[in-house]
Enzyme design. Structure first.
Site, PDB file in Angstrom:
ATOM      1  N   ARG A  90      -2.449  -8.748 -21.096  1.00  0.00           N
ATOM      2  CA  ARG A  90      -3.415  -8.410 -22.155  1.00  0.00           C
ATOM      3  C   ARG A  90      -2.846  -7.401 -23.153  1.00  0.00           C
ATOM      4  NH1 ARG A  90      -6.542  -3.998 -21.631  1.00  0.00           N
ATOM      5  NH2 ARG A  90      -8.430  -4.862 -22.559  1.00  0.00           N
ATOM      6  N   ASP A 112      -9.262   1.559 -24.932  1.00  0.00           N
ATOM      7  CA  ASP A 112      -9.445   1.333 -23.496  1.00  0.00           C
ATOM      8  C   ASP A 112      -9.235   2.603 -22.690  1.00  0.00           C
ATOM      9  OD1 ASP A 112     -10.002  -1.350 -23.328  1.00  0.00           O
ATOM     10  OD2 ASP A 112      -7.903  -1.968 -23.213  1.00  0.00           O
ATOM     11  N   GLU A 140       2.563  -7.866   8.169  1.00  0.00           N
ATOM     12  CA  GLU A 140       2.829  -6.418   8.094  1.00  0.00           C
ATOM     13  C   GLU A 140       3.757  -6.071   6.938  1.00  0.00           C
ATOM     14  OE1 GLU A 140       1.126  -4.239   9.744  1.00  0.00           O
ATOM     15  OE2 GLU A 140       0.109  -5.922  10.702  1.00  0.00           O
ATOM     16  N   PRO A 155       0.823  -1.220   0.000  1.00  0.00           N
ATOM     17  CA  PRO A 155       0.000   0.000   0.000  1.00  0.00           C
ATOM     18  C   PRO A 155       0.853   1.263   0.000  1.00  0.00           C
ATOM     19  CG  PRO A 155      -0.518  -1.400   1.911  1.00  0.00           C
ATOM     20  CD  PRO A 155       0.581  -2.068   1.173  1.00  0.00           C
TER      21      PRO A 155
HETATM   22  N1  SAM Z   1       1.307  -2.907   7.233  1.00  0.00           N
HETATM   23  C1  SAM Z   1       1.171  -2.641   5.838  1.00  0.00           C
HETATM   24  C2  SAM Z   1       0.848  -1.165   5.634  1.00  0.00           C
HETATM   25  O1  SAM Z   1       0.129  -0.615   6.437  1.00  0.00           O
HETATM   26  O2  SAM Z   1       1.287  -0.600   4.631  1.00  0.00           O
HETATM   27  C3  SAM Z   1       0.068  -3.470   5.236  1.00  0.00           C
HETATM   28  C4  SAM Z   1       0.441  -4.888   5.058  1.00  0.00           C
HETATM   29  S1  SAM Z   1      -0.816  -5.810   4.232  1.00  0.00           S
HETATM   30  C5  SAM Z   1      -1.816  -6.332   5.564  1.00  0.00           C
HETATM   31  C6  SAM Z   1      -0.005  -7.264   3.733  1.00  0.00           C
HETATM   32  C7  SAM Z   1       0.443  -7.288   2.293  1.00  0.00           C
HETATM   33  O3  SAM Z   1      -0.682  -7.098   1.442  1.00  0.00           O
HETATM   34  C8  SAM Z   1       1.416  -6.225   1.867  1.00  0.00           C
HETATM   35  O4  SAM Z   1       2.739  -6.563   2.213  1.00  0.00           O
HETATM   36  C9  SAM Z   1       1.221  -6.207   0.366  1.00  0.00           C
HETATM   37  O5  SAM Z   1       1.921  -7.256  -0.247  1.00  0.00           O
HETATM   38  C10 SAM Z   1      -0.262  -6.489   0.229  1.00  0.00           C
HETATM   39  N2  SAM Z   1      -1.089  -5.283   0.030  1.00  0.00           N
HETATM   40  C11 SAM Z   1      -1.979  -4.772   0.900  1.00  0.00           C
HETATM   41  N3  SAM Z   1      -2.588  -3.695   0.406  1.00  0.00           N
HETATM   42  C12 SAM Z   1      -2.086  -3.508  -0.829  1.00  0.00           C
HETATM   43  C13 SAM Z   1      -2.319  -2.547  -1.833  1.00  0.00           C
HETATM   44  N4  SAM Z   1      -3.180  -1.550  -1.670  1.00  0.00           N
HETATM   45  N5  SAM Z   1      -1.629  -2.644  -2.982  1.00  0.00           N
HETATM   46  C14 SAM Z   1      -0.739  -3.638  -3.149  1.00  0.00           C
HETATM   47  N6  SAM Z   1      -0.469  -4.592  -2.229  1.00  0.00           N
HETATM   48  C15 SAM Z   1      -1.135  -4.524  -1.075  1.00  0.00           C
END
Ligand code: SAM
Length: 251
Positions: A167, A182, A125, A98
């Site tokens: 794609r 698109d 995390e 994220p």
């Molecule tokens: N503690 C992290 C934070 O607050 O940024 C969130 C960890 S999340 C619970 C676990 C995993 O989900 C991340 O390491 C990532 O690989 C994936 N993930 C969660 N949200 C995402 C998003 N919006 N985009 C891409 N990957 C995401």
């Protein structure tokens, strides 16, 4: 195995503690591209790179706090092994998070021109930051986010990015014209989302297809579609034109 003289076969490696999560890559467009040899997809279980009998992949965070962090050692071993398997390719290590840069069509278009994507799917995390730091000194590392929300793991992001890239590969879509129109397609659609689309019947539950689409007048249809794309972008995605979205969460 190259797919054409102009475009090398794209190799995609995905590392996860839930390899079964990636099963949809056997279906539909991506599945067909695999069968046709247009892409080479390899799924890896991170736990195969652990050294203890519990196949541990996480530990408590330094500094305290809730949750667990993924250990650097299994990630280091997994990525070393994948990278060592083909020194002739140019890898991009995609780390969904994220806190990454927002993944867009521009990333998809760029990566569709490359020959190797490796996804590191985090859980808990996230992955110990030194993994990205270390591999960032060896190869291109792209930390990307699907959007401003938190998923439980990187697998859904790996699926989304893979589909968006695949794609765009030559010969994967039946009608390559559709890519040009698109949302976000390079060219006139770059900052636009596509307008509404319709099919038969012309009248359904009292709702008519816009008359212009039945006119057979190619020029008018094109102009209408572009106008609709602008209108939809203006109302739904003002941020694409540098404006602040209304942010009304109730909608
Ligand atoms: N503690 C992290 C934070 O607050 O940024 C969130 C960890 S999340 C619970 C676990 C995993 O989900 C991340 O390491 C990532 O690989 C994936 N993930 C969660 N949200 C995402 C998003 N919006 N985009 C891409 N990957 C995401």
């Amino acid at each position: 195995m190259p797919t054409s003289n102009a475009h090398p076969q794209l190799r995609i490696d995905i590392v996860s503690i839930f390899p079964d999560y990636l099963a949809p890559l056997e279906l539909s467009l991506v599945g067909k591209a695999r069968e046709a040899g247009q892409i080479d997809v390899r799924i890896h279980d991170l736990r195969d790179c652990t050294q203890d009998r519990h196949r541990t992949v996480d530990d408590t965070p330094y500094g305290g706090g809730p949750g667990m962090v993924m250990l650097p050692e299994p990630w280091g071993d997994a990525l070393d092994s994948i990278l060592g398997s083909d020194p002739s390719r140019t890898p991009v290590l995609v780390v969904p998070t994220p806190s990454g840069e927002r993944f867009t069509q521009a990333h998809a278009a760029k990566w569709a021109l490359g020959d190797w994507l490796i996804f590191a799917c985090g859980r808990y995390e996230g992955i110990d930051s030194r993994v990205m730091e270390h591999f960032g000194e060896r190869i291109h590392v792209a930390e990307v986010s699907l959007g401003d929300y938190v998923l439980a793991g990187g697998e859904v992001a790996a699926l989304a990015v893979t589909e968006a890239v695949v794609r765009l590969l030559p010969g994967v879509l039946g009608n390559s014209e559709s890519v040009v129109d698109d949302s976000f397609a390079p060219g006139r659609m770059a900052d636009l989302v596509e307008g509404p689309v319709y099919t038969k019947p012309p009248l359904w539950r009292g709702l008519e297809v816009p008359e212009v689409l039945l006119s057979g007048h190619h020029g008018r249809i094109e102009a209408w579609r572009l106008e609709q794309a602008h209108e939809r972008t203006r109302t739904r995605r003002p941020d694409l034109h540098g404006e602040t979205p209304s942010g009304d969460m109730a909608d």
